[in-house]
Motif scaffolding. Structure first.
Motif, short mmCIF file in Angstrom:
data_model
loop_
_atom_site.label_atom_id
_atom_site.label_comp_id
_atom_site.label_asym_id
_atom_site.label_seq_id
_atom_site.Cartn_x
_atom_site.Cartn_y
_atom_site.Cartn_z
N ALA A 89 104.98 63.16 87.18
CA ALA A 89 104.20 63.74 88.28
C ALA A 89 103.22 62.70 88.84
O ALA A 89 103.06 62.58 90.06
CB ALA A 89 103.44 64.97 87.79
N ASN A 90 102.60 61.95 87.95
CA ASN A 90 101.68 60.89 88.38
C ASN A 90 102.42 59.79 89.15
O ASN A 90 101.91 59.26 90.14
CB ASN A 90 100.96 60.28 87.19
CG ASN A 90 99.89 61.19 86.61
OD1 ASN A 90 99.45 62.13 87.27
ND2 ASN A 90 99.47 60.92 85.40
N ARG A 91 103.61 59.48 88.69
CA ARG A 91 104.40 58.46 89.38
C ARG A 91 104.75 58.91 90.80
O ARG A 91 104.74 58.10 91.74
CB ARG A 91 105.66 58.15 88.59
CG ARG A 91 105.40 57.40 87.28
CD ARG A 91 106.67 57.21 86.47
NE ARG A 91 107.65 56.39 87.20
CZ ARG A 91 108.90 56.18 86.77
NH1 ARG A 91 109.32 56.75 85.64
NH2 ARG A 91 109.72 55.42 87.47
N SER A 92 105.03 60.19 90.96
CA SER A 92 105.32 60.72 92.30
C SER A 92 104.09 60.62 93.20
O SER A 92 104.20 60.28 94.39
CB SER A 92 105.77 62.18 92.20
OG SER A 92 107.01 62.28 91.51
N ARG A 93 102.93 60.91 92.63
CA ARG A 93 101.68 60.81 93.40
C ARG A 93 101.39 59.36 93.78
O ARG A 93 100.92 59.08 94.89
CB ARG A 93 100.52 61.40 92.60
CG ARG A 93 100.57 62.92 92.47
CD ARG A 93 99.41 63.43 91.62
NE ARG A 93 98.13 63.04 92.18
CZ ARG A 93 96.96 63.22 91.53
NH1 ARG A 93 96.94 63.76 90.33
NH2 ARG A 93 95.83 62.83 92.11
N ILE A 94 101.69 58.44 92.86
CA ILE A 94 101.49 57.01 93.17
C ILE A 94 102.40 56.60 94.32
O ILE A 94 101.99 55.88 95.23
CB ILE A 94 101.77 56.15 91.92
CG1 ILE A 94 100.67 56.35 90.87
CG2 ILE A 94 101.86 54.67 92.29
CD1 ILE A 94 100.95 55.66 89.55
N THR A 95 103.64 57.07 94.29
CA THR A 95 104.59 56.76 95.37
C THR A 95 104.05 57.26 96.71
O THR A 95 104.13 56.56 97.73
CB THR A 95 105.96 57.40 95.08
OG1 THR A 95 106.49 56.84 93.87
CG2 THR A 95 106.92 57.14 96.22
N ALA A 96 103.50 58.48 96.71
CA ALA A 96 102.95 59.04 97.94
C ALA A 96 101.76 58.21 98.43
O ALA A 96 101.64 57.95 99.64
CB ALA A 96 102.51 60.49 97.70
N ASP A 97 100.89 57.78 97.52
CA ASP A 97 99.75 56.93 97.89
C ASP A 97 100.22 55.62 98.50
O ASP A 97 99.68 55.17 99.52
CB ASP A 97 98.87 56.64 96.67
CG ASP A 97 98.04 57.84 96.24
OD1 ASP A 97 97.88 58.77 97.06
OD2 ASP A 97 97.55 57.85 95.09
N LEU A 98 101.21 55.00 97.88
CA LEU A 98 101.69 53.71 98.37
C LEU A 98 102.39 53.85 99.72
O LEU A 98 102.29 52.95 100.57
CB LEU A 98 102.64 53.07 97.35
CG LEU A 98 102.02 52.74 95.99
CD1 LEU A 98 103.02 51.97 95.13
CD2 LEU A 98 100.74 51.93 96.15
N ASP A 99 103.08 54.96 99.93
CA ASP A 99 103.71 55.21 101.23
C ASP A 99 102.65 55.30 102.33
O ASP A 99 102.83 54.76 103.43
CB ASP A 99 104.54 56.49 101.19
CG ASP A 99 105.82 56.33 100.39
OD1 ASP A 99 106.23 55.18 100.14
OD2 ASP A 99 106.41 57.37 100.00
N LYS A 100 101.55 55.97 102.03
CA LYS A 100 100.46 56.08 103.00
C LYS A 100 99.81 54.72 103.24
O LYS A 100 99.46 54.39 104.38
CB LYS A 100 99.42 57.09 102.50
CG LYS A 100 99.91 58.52 102.48
CD LYS A 100 98.86 59.45 101.90
CE LYS A 100 99.37 60.88 101.79
NZ LYS A 100 98.37 61.78 101.16
N LEU A 101 99.63 53.95 102.18
CA LEU A 101 99.06 52.61 102.34
C LEU A 101 99.93 51.75 103.25
O LEU A 101 99.42 51.01 104.11
CB LEU A 101 98.92 51.94 100.97
CG LEU A 101 97.68 52.27 100.13
CD1 LEU A 101 97.81 51.66 98.74
CD2 LEU A 101 96.43 51.76 100.82
N ALA A 102 101.23 51.83 103.06
CA ALA A 102 102.16 51.01 103.84
C ALA A 102 102.13 51.37 105.32
O ALA A 102 102.45 50.54 106.17
CB ALA A 102 103.56 51.15 103.28
#
Length: 202
Positions: A89-102
């Motif tokens: 679940a945390n890994r999914s949230r990290i992916t979402a954060d990085l997508d927004k950063l990009a």
């Protein structure tokens, strides 16, 4: 020249000068307010959200480190499954954060920072499954892999995220400094123009 003018003419010139100075003062003030508004939007809509996203990803990565260590401490399969579920679940949230950063790349420095983050994360991601497989085959080997290879990759990932956040923090500091300078310049110009208007009115 003004001494020879009629009173009405002198008053007309005086009011004309006052109006002209007020127009200049208004134009300068509006232009500087637009600059300050742009600075405020850059901080609140771009720089600060990026810092928040980067730090959120770091916190989630640190939490995953704790969960992985808990994973090897528990003997119960249900508890381990829960740890693994929380990690995913945390890994999914990290992916979402990085997508927004990009999506908020604004400068070449931002682009390079995001690239470094992506490279570090791409190195870390497959290590989760590798750890689970190694731990299942040989718990001691799995623990050693976790405490060396995985930890080093996680630190590199968090270091890249911190660097990306620092770029935005530096931009915010520069923007605040520019805003202070803009305010000081505007204040001095408005005072000068207002003083000229008062003198012309007299």
């Amino acid at each position: 020249m003004f001494a020879k003018m009629k009173v009405a003419t002198r008053l007309g010139w005086g009011f004309g000068i006052v109006i002209a100075l007020l127009l200049v003062m208004s134009t300068v003030s509006l232009a500087r307010l637009a600059t300050l508004n742009g600075n405020l939007k850059q901080i609140t809509q771009l720089n600060y959200p990026q810092v928040v996203l980067a730090h959120d990803a770091i916190e989630l990565s640190l939490e995953n480190d704790k969960l992985l260590r808990s994973f090897v401490l528990y003997d119960d399969d249900a508890q381990r499954a829960d740890m693994k579920s929380r990690i995913e679940a945390n890994r999914s949230r990290i992916t979402a954060d990085l997508d927004k950063l990009a999506r908020h790349i604004d400068t070449p420095a931002d682009a390079q920072a995001i690239k470094d983050v992506a490279l570090a994360r791409n190195a870390l991601v497959p290590m989760y499954d590798a750890f689970y497989a190694q731990y299942k085959a040989d718990p001691r080997q799995g623990v050693n892999y976790l405490l060396t290879t995985v930890v080093d990759a996680r630190k590199n990932f968090e270091k890249a995220l911190s660097a990306a956040a620092q770029i935005q923090s530096d931009v915010m500091s520069d923007t605040v400094k520019n805003a202070d300078e803009t305010f000081s310049q505007t204040r001095n110009e408005v005072i000068a123009l207002a003083s000229g208007a008062v003198i012309a009115a007299i």
